[in-house]
Structure formats: C-alpha cells, structure tokens
Write a protein that holds these residues in place. Structure first.
Motif, PDB file in Angstrom:
ATOM      1  N   ILE A  37       0.850  -1.192   0.000  1.00 18.33           N
ATOM      2  CA  ILE A  37       0.000   0.000   0.000  1.00 18.33           C
ATOM      3  C   ILE A  37       0.886   1.243   0.000  1.00 18.33           C
ATOM      4  CG2 ILE A  37      -1.877  -1.181   1.218  1.00 18.33           C
ATOM      5  CD1 ILE A  37      -1.024   0.332   3.751  1.00 18.33           C
ATOM      6  N   ASN A  38       0.276   2.396  -0.054  1.00 15.58           N
ATOM      7  CA  ASN A  38       1.012   3.665  -0.023  1.00 15.58           C
ATOM      8  C   ASN A  38       1.904   3.720   1.215  1.00 15.58           C
ATOM      9  OD1 ASN A  38       1.867   6.335   0.089  1.00 15.58           O
ATOM     10  ND2 ASN A  38      -0.132   7.182  -0.446  1.00 15.58           N
ATOM     11  N   GLN A  39       3.205   3.784   1.014  1.00 14.75           N
ATOM     12  CA  GLN A  39       4.138   3.739   2.139  1.00 14.75           C
ATOM     13  C   GLN A  39       4.093   4.998   2.993  1.00 14.75           C
ATOM     14  OE1 GLN A  39       6.133   0.908   3.135  1.00 14.75           O
ATOM     15  NE2 GLN A  39       4.408   0.254   1.860  1.00 14.75           N
ATOM     16  N   LYS A  40       3.548   6.069   2.458  1.00 14.31           N
ATOM     17  CA  LYS A  40       3.378   7.277   3.279  1.00 14.31           C
ATOM     18  C   LYS A  40       2.358   7.022   4.384  1.00 14.31           C
ATOM     19  CE  LYS A  40       4.528  10.476  -0.477  1.00 14.31           C
ATOM     20  NZ  LYS A  40       4.011  11.510  -1.401  1.00 14.31           N
ATOM     21  N   VAL A  41       1.353   6.218   4.071  1.00  8.40           N
ATOM     22  CA  VAL A  41       0.356   5.857   5.086  1.00  8.40           C
ATOM     23  C   VAL A  41       1.000   4.990   6.163  1.00  8.40           C
ATOM     24  CG1 VAL A  41      -1.820   4.650   5.510  1.00  8.40           C
ATOM     25  CG2 VAL A  41      -1.516   6.004   3.427  1.00  8.40           C
TER      26      VAL A  41
END
Length: 248
Positions: A37-41
C-alpha cells in the motif's frame, strides 16, 4: 482400464494439482498488506491512537475481566481532548439548541417554554428558518450560510475588523482543515511547515502523508510555553525550502 492407463491418469491429476498449487496460494494470499500500500500511510505515526492506546485497551479489558492484576483499578483516557470522558459537564446551551434543531416538533410542545430557556428556543428557530429541510442533510460545502454569518459577526466583535461570511469555510473539527491546507500547500517534497514542539501529532502525521517536511521550533516551558523568535529564525534559516507556520 489397464494399470498403465490408471497410472497415467493419476500422474496427470497429480501434475495438474502441482501446477494449480502456486496459483491457489497466490489467490489465498492477502491482496493488500503493509508492503504494497502507499508507504506514506505506513510511515505516518499518530501517537494518540497508536501502540500506547492499543496497549491501554488491552489492559482495560484485562481489568474488566479480572485476568491480570495492576497497581491501579481503572484506565483514564487522556490521549484525546474529551473532557466529558473525565466527568466534565457538556455545554448545556449547545446540547439544547441541537436537541430542538434535530427534533423541531419539540418547539410545538405546550411546555417547551419550561423545558428550554428562551434564548435556546430563539436560536433554534433562527437556524431552522434559514436551513431548508432542517439539519441532518447535506449543506453548502463551506458550511450553512446562517452559521457563517453568525461566525463572521462574532469575529468582527472580537477583532474589530470586518469579516465576510463568504470567505469563511467551516470544517467538522480541526483535522479536516489541516488536511485541506496541507494538501493544497505541499507542492513538492522540499516544501515544509514550521511546527511547534511539543505538538499534536496531527501535524507530523499529515506532513508524512502528503510528502512534506517538518521543521520544528521549541516552545519554552519556563516561559509559559512561549516562543523565542530567535529560535524560530534559526529553524527556518537552517532549511532551504518554503516554510509555513502551524498553530498549536
């Protein structure tokens, strides 16, 4: 059927099964995980609802079930701003106005005057007359105009400066407003926000989520958590990208 034919069929079935196993395993594997998934999340940390809170929830369950012994009898939740959880009485006026707006039939009750103060009844009628269809439905994206007019009037009384209700944008709490502003202002990874320390983790987590940078400046406890502008200048000068200031 001969033994050779039987062996061939069995062997073929087994070979087919072997080919299907990787595909079946792939289908059974989770399609979403922390790795894809989005690694920023994944990197965004929101301490008020993080590991400490999860541990406290487990402790509270153990206390209620009597499974473990602790040197205390209850968990006091101080991770979020919820004074009512600690026994503080909610603001009666707000609850009463909301009550009449949510259930306007109460205004027709013969004893409404003894159940609600007159200023509550007056305010509820103003809201209901200016909100088509009543509350609980979709409204203007910026917030219901009657509310923005009252907020603008309050700002004028407080600041002594005209306030235009058309320039006001209401949100359901501070968090959506912070998200909107950061999403709009962060243009590239080198854009940054000046953030006071100690800070509410909303700022640091949202900056990670939108790919910006955090530039901290320390608040002095001995000065009533005040700001030394020299420290602010040092913080901003140390970085070479655009900086904005977040309030506490």
């Amino acid at each position: 059927m001969t033994a050779v034919e039987s062996h061939s069929l069995t062997n073929g079935t087994e070979m087919g099964t072997d080919k299907e196993q990787p595909a079946a395993a792939a289908a059974a594997a989770p399609q979403l995980s922390a790795t894809n998934i989005n690694q920023k999340v994944v990197k965004a940390e929101y301490a008020v609802r993080g590991e400490i809170v999860r541990s406290a929830q487990l402790i509270e369950k153990d206390l209620q079930a009597g499974r473990r012994q602790f040197p205390f009898s209850k968990v006091v939740w101080c991770n979020i701003g919820n004074p009512q959880l600690l026994g503080q009485k909610p603001i009666t006026y707000v609850r009463q106005v909301l009550c009449l707006c949510e259930y306007p039939q109460l205004l027709e009750h013969p004893q409404v005057g003894s159940l609600f103060p007159s200023d509550v009844i007056k305010r509820a009628k103003v809201f209901l007359s200016d909100i088509p269809g009543g509350v609980g439905a979709y409204s203007d994206s910026a917030g219901t105009l009657v509310l923005r007019r009252q907020i603008a009037a309050a700002l004028e009384r407080r600041d002594g400066w005209p306030a235009d209700p058309e320039e006001l944008y209401m949100t359901d709490g501070a968090s959506p407003a912070v998200h909107y502003m950061m999403e709009m202002l962060i243009r590239k990874p080198t854009d940054a926000f000046l953030v006071p320390i100690p800070q509410y983790p909303l700022y640091s987590a949202t900056l990670v989520l939108y790919g910006g940078q955090l530039v901290p400046y320390e608040l002095a406890e001995e000065a009533g958590w005040g700001l030394d502008t020299r420290d602010l200048q040092v913080s901003s000068c140390m970085e070479c990208f655009c900086c904005f200031t977040c309030p506490c």
